[in-house]
Design a protein around this motif. Structure first.
Motif, short mmCIF file in Angstrom:
data_model
loop_
_atom_site.label_atom_id
_atom_site.label_comp_id
_atom_site.label_asym_id
_atom_site.label_seq_id
_atom_site.Cartn_x
_atom_site.Cartn_y
_atom_site.Cartn_z
N THR A 78 10.19 6.39 -10.10
CA THR A 78 10.05 5.59 -8.89
C THR A 78 11.21 5.75 -7.89
O THR A 78 11.02 5.52 -6.71
N THR A 182 13.22 5.34 -2.56
CA THR A 182 11.96 5.32 -3.31
C THR A 182 11.37 6.74 -3.39
O THR A 182 11.53 7.54 -2.47
N LYS A 185 5.33 4.83 -3.83
CA LYS A 185 5.17 3.42 -3.40
C LYS A 185 6.24 3.06 -2.37
O LYS A 185 6.96 2.06 -2.51
#
Ligand code: EPU
Length: 335
Positions: A78, A182, A185
């Motif tokens: 992530t 990030t 997402k």
């Protein structure tokens, strides 16, 4: 490391002000900087020179921070954790992140300056502030030469503000900044009106980091002068925050005054609007003036002196205080 004498700083500050550094040294590593601090502590730092108005020659040793390099410290599914050295150009970093698909700073495209100075004033634009991606700031303590790591909380970030402008001002040299970005997402911030309009124009419904960066670049190019062509430091003043009661009084007289609520009893108003209402927008005085498309930006058309620009800033402050009863705080460092 070689000390040069009587160097013009015109190409080292985005206002393009021609003052002299009596002595000038460019440093490209932390170790070199530590060695230098052992012999000289009375220094004047310059990096991207994008947030300073130079009004006089610099008597202190001018130290140009030119420490380059980006390292990816850790990556998982992530997030990416990167450390970027202070002398890297900010916009180049943004473009590099967009290509890597690292999200978080795309709204901060095309802001002039270098990475080392981004935490000092907590650069912000189009709904994003750099503080939301910073994990740490590494800095050398000038007195001891020790490398200290400031956590995000220790930086005490605020609107165009941090500990480096207050409690520890002039005590540290920022050498690198850590970011958490990030990898998927992404928290895209498209709420700023002009970004929405730009995406709509291009019929982009699901924007990528690249789309947002491109939109921001287009908006900035349409409103803000390119420092390579017209010297400037971006916003010269901060947007003032006033009490709700003062705002309501102003609104009676100026029903169109724009406003952004900050808390239940505090309202931020755009300094650009106040300056435009006061008649300064686009005004040129010799080689300096107020930008024609954004009144918050003071400009040097070529050979203006820092003193002339500072005098204009003071005249604007005085006029805004007399007309609206609002204090405009200067955002750039006046030297
Ligand atoms: N406005 C005017 N006249 C002007 C300029 C602005 O009336 O000449 C009014 C308009 O109502 C406009 C509003 O001010 O809607 C806001 O203008 P803008 O979107 O240009 O933003 P800003 O508040 O003037 C701030 C930052 C900029 C940043 C933009 C976009 C500060 C001090 N400045 O300007 O940052 O790019 O928002 O997010 O907070 C910088 O710091 O160097 C800088 C350029």
């Amino acid at each position: 490391m070689k000390t040069l004498q009587n160097i013009s700083l015109k190409n080292y500050n985005t206002f393009g002000i021609d003052v002299l550094a009596k002595r000038f040294i460019s440093v490209d590593g932390v170790y070199q900087l530590q060695q230098l601090l052992k012999i000289e502590k009375n220094i004047f730092l310059i990096s991207g020179g994008s947030n300073m108005l130079l009004t006089k020659d610099i008597e202190k040793l001018v130290v140009h921070i030119d420490i380059k390099g980006i390292s990816i410290d850790k990556e998982d599914d992530t997030a990416a954790y990167i450390t970027v050295n202070a002398g890297e150009n900010w916009h180049d970093l943004v473009l590099w992140c967009v290509i890597q698909n690292y999200g978080g700073i795309e709204n901060l495209s095309l802001i002039p300056g270098n990475v080392g100075t981004c935490p000092i004033q907590n650069i912000g634009a189009y709904g994003v502030e750099v503080k939301d991606t910073i994990t740490k700031v590494e800095a050398l303590e000038i007195e001891t030469g020790k490398l200290i790591s400031f956590s995000n909380a220790a930086c005490k970030f605020g609107y165009r503000n941090s500990i480096f402008k207050n409690d520890v001002k002039g005590k540290y040299i920022i050498t690198s900044v850590g970011f958490k970005l990030t990898k998927n997402k992404h928290h895209l911030n498209t709420s700023y009106g002009a970004i929405e309009t730009e995406l709509l124009l291009k019929q982009i419904k699901k924007p990528t980091l690249q789309d947002i960066s491109d939109a921001v670049i287009a908006i900035r190019k349409s409103k803000l002068p390119d420092p390579k062509k017209i010297g400037n430091c971006g916003s010269f003043f901060k947007n003032p925050v006033i009490s709700k009661s003062q705002f309501l009084e102003l609104q009676k007289e100026y029903p169109k005054i724009p406003s952004y609520p900050i808390s239940d009893d505090e309202i931020k108003i755009p300094a650009g609007w106040l300056i435009e209402q006061a008649g300064f927008k686009g005004k040129r005085f010799g080689d300096f003036g107020v930008h024609e498309k954004q009144a918050l930006v003071l400009v040097n058309y070529g050979n203006a002196s820092g003193k002339e620009i500072y005098q204009l800033a003071q005249k604007i402050q005085e006029t805004i205080l007399n007309t609206f009863g609002v204090c405009l705080e200067i955002e750039v460092n006046v030297i």
